[in-house]
Design a protein around this motif. Structure first.
Motif, PDB file in Angstrom:
ATOM      1  N   SER A 177       0.826  -1.202   0.000  1.00 27.83           N
ATOM      2  CA  SER A 177       0.000   0.000   0.000  1.00 27.83           C
ATOM      3  C   SER A 177       0.864   1.257   0.000  1.00 27.83           C
ATOM      4  O   SER A 177       0.536   2.252  -0.656  1.00 27.83           O
ATOM      5  CB  SER A 177      -0.933   0.003   1.212  1.00 27.83           C
ATOM      6  N   TYR A 178       1.975   1.211   0.726  1.00 33.35           N
ATOM      7  CA  TYR A 178       2.879   2.360   0.741  1.00 33.35           C
ATOM      8  C   TYR A 178       3.470   2.605  -0.643  1.00 33.35           C
ATOM      9  O   TYR A 178       3.548   3.755  -1.096  1.00 33.35           O
ATOM     10  CB  TYR A 178       4.006   2.124   1.750  1.00 33.35           C
ATOM     11  N   CYS A 179       3.891   1.552  -1.311  1.00 37.99           N
ATOM     12  CA  CYS A 179       4.457   1.723  -2.655  1.00 37.99           C
ATOM     13  C   CYS A 179       3.420   2.258  -3.633  1.00 37.99           C
ATOM     14  O   CYS A 179       3.758   2.974  -4.577  1.00 37.99           O
ATOM     15  CB  CYS A 179       5.037   0.398  -3.153  1.00 37.99           C
ATOM     16  N   ALA A 180       2.169   1.939  -3.415  1.00 37.80           N
ATOM     17  CA  ALA A 180       1.113   2.458  -4.282  1.00 37.80           C
ATOM     18  C   ALA A 180       0.806   3.921  -3.986  1.00 37.80           C
ATOM     19  O   ALA A 180       0.646   4.729  -4.913  1.00 37.80           O
ATOM     20  CB  ALA A 180      -0.156   1.619  -4.114  1.00 37.80           C
ATOM     21  N   GLY A 207       6.983  -4.823 -10.488  1.00 40.91           N
ATOM     22  CA  GLY A 207       8.266  -5.067 -11.131  1.00 40.91           C
ATOM     23  C   GLY A 207       9.458  -4.835 -10.229  1.00 40.91           C
ATOM     24  O   GLY A 207      10.566  -5.301 -10.521  1.00 40.91           O
ATOM     25  N   LEU A 208       9.260  -4.119  -9.115  1.00 44.58           N
ATOM     26  CA  LEU A 208      10.338  -3.878  -8.146  1.00 44.58           C
ATOM     27  C   LEU A 208      10.453  -4.980  -7.108  1.00 44.58           C
ATOM     28  O   LEU A 208      11.492  -5.139  -6.470  1.00 44.58           O
ATOM     29  CB  LEU A 208      10.107  -2.552  -7.416  1.00 44.58           C
ATOM     30  N   VAL A 225      20.245   1.803  -2.695  1.00 46.15           N
ATOM     31  CA  VAL A 225      19.705   0.553  -3.232  1.00 46.15           C
ATOM     32  C   VAL A 225      20.011  -0.613  -2.293  1.00 46.15           C
ATOM     33  O   VAL A 225      19.186  -1.514  -2.111  1.00 46.15           O
ATOM     34  CB  VAL A 225      20.277   0.296  -4.639  1.00 46.15           C
ATOM     35  N   LYS A 226      21.167  -0.566  -1.657  1.00 46.65           N
ATOM     36  CA  LYS A 226      21.540  -1.640  -0.734  1.00 46.65           C
ATOM     37  C   LYS A 226      20.561  -1.732   0.427  1.00 46.65           C
ATOM     38  O   LYS A 226      20.171  -2.836   0.845  1.00 46.65           O
ATOM     39  CB  LYS A 226      22.957  -1.399  -0.226  1.00 46.65           C
ATOM     40  N   THR A 227      20.159  -0.586   0.964  1.00 50.09           N
ATOM     41  CA  THR A 227      19.208  -0.591   2.084  1.00 50.09           C
ATOM     42  C   THR A 227      17.868  -1.160   1.652  1.00 50.09           C
ATOM     43  O   THR A 227      17.246  -1.939   2.387  1.00 50.09           O
ATOM     44  CB  THR A 227      19.027   0.824   2.646  1.00 50.09           C
ATOM     45  N   LEU A 228      17.388  -0.776   0.469  1.00 50.46           N
ATOM     46  CA  LEU A 228      16.128  -1.335  -0.033  1.00 50.46           C
ATOM     47  C   LEU A 228      16.234  -2.841  -0.214  1.00 50.46           C
ATOM     48  O   LEU A 228      15.310  -3.587   0.126  1.00 50.46           O
ATOM     49  CB  LEU A 228      15.740  -0.665  -1.349  1.00 50.46           C
ATOM     50  N   GLY A 241      18.371  -4.714  -8.937  1.00 49.90           N
ATOM     51  CA  GLY A 241      18.515  -4.383 -10.348  1.00 49.90           C
ATOM     52  C   GLY A 241      17.332  -3.597 -10.872  1.00 49.90           C
ATOM     53  O   GLY A 241      17.492  -2.670 -11.687  1.00 49.90           O
ATOM     54  N   ALA A 242      16.118  -3.926 -10.412  1.00 49.65           N
ATOM     55  CA  ALA A 242      14.920  -3.216 -10.866  1.00 49.65           C
ATOM     56  C   ALA A 242      14.917  -1.784 -10.364  1.00 49.65           C
ATOM     57  O   ALA A 242      14.527  -0.851 -11.091  1.00 49.65           O
ATOM     58  CB  ALA A 242      13.668  -3.947 -10.401  1.00 49.65           C
ATOM     59  N   VAL A 243      15.364  -1.576  -9.111  1.00 54.04           N
ATOM     60  CA  VAL A 243      15.441  -0.216  -8.577  1.00 54.04           C
ATOM     61  C   VAL A 243      16.473   0.600  -9.345  1.00 54.04           C
ATOM     62  O   VAL A 243      16.233   1.760  -9.694  1.00 54.04           O
ATOM     63  CB  VAL A 243      15.783  -0.239  -7.068  1.00 54.04           C
TER      64      VAL A 243
END
Length: 632
Positions: free
Chosen positions: A183-186, A449-450, A584-587, A596-598
């Motif tokens: 929901s947060y990503c949306a 996709g992420l 990106v490492k933290t994600l 890679g997607a990020v």
């Protein structure tokens, strides 16, 4: 305005650990820098951090009734407390303070759970009633004040104003909720009743919860109010309604000025804050302090419009510049919001709250105007789409619009008439999905996709639209009213008001929103929808109402919104931050994002192929929250 916390033994009469309760209270010390208090009794502990606004000498909490059988902790302001106090005195109640908090406690004694329907204001409170052997939790109608609760593994029910007052009770890090993450990503925020922790819940706006001692589980909260979007006996015509709106808003502003400390106002330069500031100037003996954030980017800067209003109404105007260097505040934002919060306007809101606190302890805002009076551009677009949906059967719409919308390219830099992808997708679905798409920061195909394979498995098919469909239960009949009702439950409660509450309370500042006075909200809900969105003009009724008060330049210029020049910042001075491998490492450390997607999203954004600035800001804030939670 304050912070409240508590522990309630669901099964017995254990006394809570004083050190644990103190740790909970200290986690919210920023909400109440003026004092702290607590009470501990068999089976219950209540604690409070105070920001003193009314009855500075006598309003300390927790507060009890005359015989000590009922105790209250309260966060908020009750604007009609003097009228209620007199009514309660007439009923035989005796008061020991001048505070609005004591009024709530005596209202509970006289009216029980129905007391919430008598309160006009913003509030979140808890009452321990020894005689009734239970705990009562309640939150105001629009959700201006937050309230979280959870059932701890050791049999205690915990509640708090912020997540920090819940998780501070734990000795270990709680896991994150994959549904909240989706929901947060949306949306860029976690919508009610979800939180980032799967076993912690937000009490939804306009709900209360009774928790008896000895219950085997915590019941579902009960809804006690919703605005009725039904036109019954409106004013005789639009002009009469405009005059009445001006009077009602002026009365709401006046009622929101009650305080024993100085009151200032936010002034963005937009219509809503300008209307509140101009009306406020009528009722203050000295010129009010007005606070504005400016930007170097003229497309986002409204400070010259704010100055126009300040000069016309004799306000003492203060302006602070927001620039990319303030990006370093992200860690402070993540810490105070308690869970991921990706609205970029949190940064200028943080800055304007810090500036306002230098001049006052209370400030008025223009929040609520867009939701109540159809001020968002999406209202106009979605209403037009809904009219078309009404003329074309759903099966045919899916063929004509749904499939083309799925494959039509996203043309961010093309002329507006070519940017048809979202419109095609909206027309191919129903109104609820269209309303969700209009506020998404990442379309479903982008965010999916992420995700890693693990994240997709844990989601088990969950999508944010399930939350939106729940919000749409009992939706009004008129298409515009449906959108407004959805905005009140979703965008306003979950994003706008959360942004303001956390940023203001981090600075020990109370923010009040006269346009969210519940009686004004009810009255506006009962007006014909085409008085709000009239001939394609949003907030038309408010513009008409403020004609005698505000300059034409303020009334009729296009809406800008309180936003950062995000695309320019992320492709310019902040581009290096996007390239930082630690981001990106933290994600990736969360286990839910494919690095890679990020990276590909970042590359596409920096190359100018597509504007992902809002999504990347949300991921920045997510990474900051992950660091706060110990994910590296």
């Amino acid at each position: 305005m304050c912070g409240i916390v508590g522990l309630f033994d669901l099964n017995g009469t254990r006394r809570p650990d004083p050190a644990r309760l103190e740790r909970l209270n200290d986690a919210q010390s920023h909400r109440g820098p003026d004092g702290a208090g607590r009470m501990i009794a068999p089976g219950v502990g209540l604690a409070h951090r105070r920001l003193a606004i009314i009855d500075l000498a006598g309003g300390d909490q927790p507060i009890s009734n005359e015989d000590g059988t009922a105790w209250l902790v309260f966060n908020g302001e009750i604007y009609n407390f003097l009228e209620l106090r007199q009514e309660l005195v007439d009923l035989g109640h005796r008061f020991k303070t001048r505070s609005d908090s004591e009024v709530i406690l005596h209202a509970w004694e006289s009216w029980g759970r129905e007391c919430v329907s008598r309160l006009s204001g913003m509030f979140a409170f808890a009452i321990w009633d020894e005689k009734a052997r239970g705990l009562f939790l309640a939150r105001d109608r629009l959700g201006m004040k937050p309230l979280y609760y959870t059932r701890h593994a050791d049999g205690w029910l915990g509640f708090a104003s912020e997540l920090g007052g819940i998780v501070a009770a734990d000795e270990m890090t709680r896991p994150w909720s994959i549904q909240a993450l989706e929901s947060y990503c949306a949306l860029g925020y976690v919508p009610d009743p979800l939180t980032i922790h799967p076993d912690v819940h937000k009490l939804p706006p306009a709900h209360h919860l009774w928790v008896p001692r000895g219950g085997t589980r915590v019941a579902e909260p009960s809804c006690y109010w919703r605005p009725r979007f039904e036109v019954e006996q409106p004013p005789r015509d639009l002009d009469a309604a405009a005059g009445e709106l001006r009077e009602r808003l002026a009365a709401a502003v006046k009622s929101h000025l009650i305080a024993d400390v100085p009151v200032a106002t936010f002034l963005s330069g937009g219509l809503d804050s300008s209307a509140v500031a101009a009306l406020m100037a009528r009722y203050t003996p000295d010129p009010p302090e007005a606070c504005t954030v400016s930007f170097a980017d003229r497309d986002h800067d409204e400070s010259h419009h704010a100055a126009l209003v300040a000069t016309r109404h004799g306000l003492r105007h203060h302006v602070e510049r927001a620039d990319p260097e303030r990006f370093d505040l992200l860690e402070s934002l993540a810490r105070h919001y308690g869970e991921p919060f990706g609205d970029p306007s949190a940064l200028p809101t943080w800055l304007v709250c810090g500036m306002a606190r230098q001049h006052a302890k209370v400030v008025l805002s223009g929040d609520g105007g867009d939701e109540n009076l159809a001020g968002y551009s999406r209202h106009r677009a979605l209403l037009a789409e809904e009219r078309l949906r009404g003329t074309v059967p759903e099966t045919l719409r899916r063929i004509l619009f749904g499939w083309p919308g799925r494959w039509y390219p996203k043309l961010d830099r093309a002329p507006r008439w070519l940017r048809a992808r979202n419109t095609l997708r909206s027309l191919g679905g129903n109104w609820i999905d269209a309303a969700l798409q209009a506020v998404e920061i990442m379309p479903i195909e982008i965010r999916q996709g992420l995700y890693t394979d693990r994240a997709r498995r844990e989601l088990q098919g969950f999508e944010t639209r399930e939350i939106w469909r729940a919000y749409a239960t009992d939706a009004p009949e008129h298409p515009l009213s449906r959108l407004q009702a959805l905005d009140l439950k979703g965008f306003l409660a979950g994003r706008v008001l959360v942004k303001v509450d956390r940023a203001s309370m981090a600075h020990g500042l109370e923010v009040r929103a006269p346009l969210l006075d519940y009686q004004l909200v009810e009255w506006l809900a009962g007006l014909p929808p085409d008085w709000k969105l009239h001939k394609g003009i949003g907030k038309y009724l408010l513009k008409q109402a403020m004609q005698p008060v505000l300059p034409e330049e303020i009334l009729w210029r296009p809406k800008q919104g309180f936003n950062l020049p995000l695309a320019a910042w992320t492709r310019g001075p902040l581009a290096g931050r996007l390239r930082d491998p630690a981001f990106v490492k933290t994600l990736a450390a969360t286990g839910w994002f494919e690095p890679g997607a990020v990276t590909r999203m970042i590359d596409r954004h920096l190359a100018g192929g597509r504007d992902f600035s809002a999504a990347l800001w949300a991921l920045w804030m997510l990474a900051a929250s992950a660091r706060q939670a110990g994910m590296r």
